[in-house]
Design an enzyme around this catalytic site. Structure first.
Site, mmCIF file in Angstrom:
data_model
loop_
_atom_site.group_PDB
_atom_site.id
_atom_site.type_symbol
_atom_site.label_atom_id
_atom_site.label_comp_id
_atom_site.label_asym_id
_atom_site.label_seq_id
_atom_site.Cartn_x
_atom_site.Cartn_y
_atom_site.Cartn_z
ATOM 1 N N SER A 98 0.907 -1.103 -0.056
ATOM 2 C CA SER A 98 -0.261 0.129 -0.016
ATOM 3 C C SER A 98 0.896 1.084 0.013
ATOM 4 O O SER A 98 2.091 1.065 0.169
ATOM 5 C CB SER A 98 -0.908 -0.046 1.204
ATOM 6 O OG SER A 98 -0.118 0.268 2.381
ATOM 7 N N LEU A 112 -2.808 0.946 7.340
ATOM 8 C CA LEU A 112 -3.088 2.346 6.292
ATOM 9 C C LEU A 112 -2.758 2.096 4.991
ATOM 10 O O LEU A 112 -1.422 1.693 4.605
ATOM 11 C CB LEU A 112 -2.789 3.439 7.015
ATOM 12 C CG LEU A 112 -3.390 3.790 8.576
ATOM 13 C CD1 LEU A 112 -2.889 5.078 8.908
ATOM 14 C CD2 LEU A 112 -5.006 3.783 8.331
ATOM 15 N N HIS A 123 3.670 -5.015 2.492
ATOM 16 C CA HIS A 123 3.162 -5.721 3.716
ATOM 17 C C HIS A 123 3.821 -7.021 3.918
ATOM 18 O O HIS A 123 4.208 -7.536 5.074
ATOM 19 C CB HIS A 123 1.824 -5.547 3.762
ATOM 20 C CG HIS A 123 1.243 -4.389 4.035
ATOM 21 N ND1 HIS A 123 1.056 -3.613 5.268
ATOM 22 C CD2 HIS A 123 0.718 -3.400 2.915
ATOM 23 C CE1 HIS A 123 0.649 -2.410 4.996
ATOM 24 N NE2 HIS A 123 0.318 -2.068 3.704
ATOM 25 N N LEU A 125 5.476 -10.414 1.269
ATOM 26 C CA LEU A 125 5.770 -11.339 0.067
ATOM 27 C C LEU A 125 5.907 -12.658 0.552
ATOM 28 O O LEU A 125 6.350 -12.965 1.746
ATOM 29 C CB LEU A 125 7.197 -11.060 -0.277
ATOM 30 C CG LEU A 125 8.111 -12.019 -1.201
ATOM 31 C CD1 LEU A 125 7.406 -12.206 -2.474
ATOM 32 C CD2 LEU A 125 9.478 -11.497 -1.217
ATOM 33 N N TYR A 169 16.842 -9.562 0.969
ATOM 34 C CA TYR A 169 16.137 -8.345 0.487
ATOM 35 C C TYR A 169 17.358 -7.610 -0.255
ATOM 36 O O TYR A 169 17.351 -6.996 -1.153
ATOM 37 C CB TYR A 169 15.396 -7.744 1.447
ATOM 38 C CG TYR A 169 14.111 -8.335 1.584
ATOM 39 C CD1 TYR A 169 13.249 -8.334 0.491
ATOM 40 C CD2 TYR A 169 13.669 -9.050 2.492
ATOM 41 C CE1 TYR A 169 12.021 -8.894 0.806
ATOM 42 C CE2 TYR A 169 12.503 -9.386 2.965
ATOM 43 C CZ TYR A 169 11.683 -9.472 2.014
ATOM 44 O OH TYR A 169 10.187 -10.046 2.118
HETATM 45 C C1 LIG Z 1 11.251 -15.590 1.872
HETATM 46 C C2 LIG Z 1 10.568 -16.065 0.543
HETATM 47 C C3 LIG Z 1 9.670 -15.033 0.060
HETATM 48 C C4 LIG Z 1 11.659 -16.334 -0.362
HETATM 49 O O1 LIG Z 1 11.204 -16.803 -1.614
HETATM 50 P P1 LIG Z 1 11.887 -18.152 -2.431
HETATM 51 O O2 LIG Z 1 10.942 -18.037 -3.620
HETATM 52 O O3 LIG Z 1 11.968 -19.292 -1.491
HETATM 53 O O4 LIG Z 1 13.294 -17.363 -2.624
HETATM 54 P P2 LIG Z 1 14.417 -17.301 -3.662
HETATM 55 O O5 LIG Z 1 14.249 -18.810 -4.217
HETATM 56 O O6 LIG Z 1 14.047 -16.434 -4.774
HETATM 57 O O7 LIG Z 1 15.679 -17.147 -2.958
HETATM 58 C C5 LIG Z 1 16.247 -18.039 -2.126
HETATM 59 C C6 LIG Z 1 16.771 -17.337 -0.935
HETATM 60 O O8 LIG Z 1 16.009 -16.473 -0.193
HETATM 61 C C7 LIG Z 1 16.602 -16.502 1.301
HETATM 62 N N1 LIG Z 1 15.625 -17.238 2.113
HETATM 63 C C8 LIG Z 1 14.573 -17.715 1.967
HETATM 64 N N2 LIG Z 1 14.077 -18.489 3.126
HETATM 65 C C9 LIG Z 1 14.916 -18.213 3.816
HETATM 66 C C10 LIG Z 1 14.952 -18.458 5.413
HETATM 67 N N3 LIG Z 1 13.927 -19.110 5.942
HETATM 68 N N4 LIG Z 1 16.191 -17.945 6.285
HETATM 69 C C11 LIG Z 1 17.241 -17.453 5.417
HETATM 70 N N5 LIG Z 1 17.024 -17.056 4.296
HETATM 71 C C12 LIG Z 1 16.081 -17.449 3.365
HETATM 72 C C13 LIG Z 1 17.855 -17.116 1.416
HETATM 73 O O9 LIG Z 1 18.931 -15.854 0.977
HETATM 74 C C14 LIG Z 1 17.718 -17.898 -0.256
HETATM 75 O O10 LIG Z 1 18.971 -17.928 -0.871
HETATM 76 P P3 LIG Z 1 20.222 -19.146 -0.421
HETATM 77 O O11 LIG Z 1 19.233 -20.478 -0.628
HETATM 78 O O12 LIG Z 1 21.177 -19.012 -1.365
HETATM 79 O O13 LIG Z 1 20.501 -19.087 1.057
HETATM 80 C C15 LIG Z 1 10.112 -17.619 0.889
HETATM 81 O O14 LIG Z 1 10.797 -18.410 1.439
HETATM 82 C C16 LIG Z 1 8.805 -17.369 1.608
HETATM 83 O O15 LIG Z 1 7.653 -17.217 1.323
HETATM 84 N N6 LIG Z 1 8.917 -17.683 3.078
HETATM 85 C C17 LIG Z 1 7.872 -17.464 3.967
HETATM 86 C C18 LIG Z 1 7.159 -16.263 3.998
HETATM 87 C C19 LIG Z 1 8.475 -15.177 4.355
HETATM 88 O O16 LIG Z 1 9.081 -15.234 5.514
HETATM 89 N N7 LIG Z 1 8.327 -14.035 3.841
HETATM 90 C C20 LIG Z 1 9.141 -12.692 3.901
HETATM 91 C C21 LIG Z 1 8.454 -11.704 5.245
HETATM 92 S S1 LIG Z 1 6.893 -10.719 4.582
#
Ligand SMILES: CC(C)(COP(=O)(O)OP(=O)(O)OC[C@H]1O[C@@H](n2cnc3c(N)ncnc32)[C@H](O)[C@@H]1OP(=O)(O)O)[C@@H](O)C(=O)NCCC(=O)NCCS
Length: 208
Positions: A98, A112, A123, A125, A169
């Protein structure tokens, strides 16, 4: 007579259980859900969003960034600040954001949408658990930043996350700005930002 004239032009529709409409390959393709699609979410997507959140957050910590009423609230008020990744019609990853109108995130920013703001507050991902570690989270974030480039009022994206995700990030182009003023229960967060206007070169090439 009108029907008689049209009838020969419309081939009979034969339904095949496996493929939907049978016929030429192009006809089959048109009736098959797209393999991969990115689009803004709508309130109708709220259930799919919450299903992913339930597994990603509630099953882990008992809490989640957005509950059902908040998901519906943001997807009604500012659907253009969201992006979903669908595979064959199924939601596999999403971002809900948002607008926010202050330099830093505050407790208020969690609930908000400030339409005059220049900051896209992300908010949440989340990627469905069976699709993680395949690059989808990073790709969706990249697509989302491109999508923000089409909204000329947006100057940057901001988010807060727990420490273990800061490097994720940062690899996606965000920079740490410091501890976040927001806390949720006993959880504290780091705040990160990413400029959007500096990506004007993308706007020129993104078709928006
Ligand atoms: C975080 C999240 C969005 C990453 O999406 P993804 O498609 O798995 O990520 P990608 O494949 O693009 O990238 C993988 C990287 O994410 C990071 N990562 C993902 N989950 C992680 C965890 N639990 N702890 C640490 N790093 C993590 C690492 O940097 C990883 O790279 P690496 O394997 O080389 O260490 C996904 O794991 C998720 O949905 N997690 C649960 C919800 C969450 O925590 N969301 C973020 C907060 S809003």
């Amino acid at each position: 007579p009108e029907n008689q004239r049209l009838y020969p032009l419309i081939p009979p529709r034969i339904l095949s259980p496996a493929w939907g409409l049978a016929g030429s390959p192009s006809r089959q393709r048109r009736h098959t859900l797209p393999a991969s699609e990115f689009r803004c979410l709508s309130p109708e997507d709220a259930i799919g969003v919450f299903e992913i959140e339930r597994e990603a957050f509630i099953s882990v910590s008992g809490n989640c960034p957005l509950y059902m009423d908040e998901i519906r609230y943001f997807l009604t008020l500012c659907p253009e600040m969201s992006l979903g990744w669908f595979e064959e019609g199924r939601l596999v990853a999403f971002i809900i954001g948002s607008l926010w109108d202050q330099d830093r995130l505050t407790q208020e920013s969690l609930t908000l949408h400030r339409p005059g703001g220049h900051t896209a507050h992300i908010h949440v991902l989340a990627v469905h658990h069976t699709f993680r570690q395949q690059g989808k989270g990073s790709i969706l974030l990249w697509r989302y930043l491109q999508h923000l480039c089409c909204q000329s009022s947006v100057r940057r994206a901001a988010l807060m996350c727990e420490d273990f995700l800061v490097s994720f990030y940062e690899k996606c182009g965000f920079r740490t700005v410091g501890p976040c003023a927001v806390s949720v229960g006993t959880l504290s967060f780091t705040e990160l930002q990413c400029p959007v206007q500096g990506r004007a070169f993308l706007r020129r090439n993104s078709g928006c």
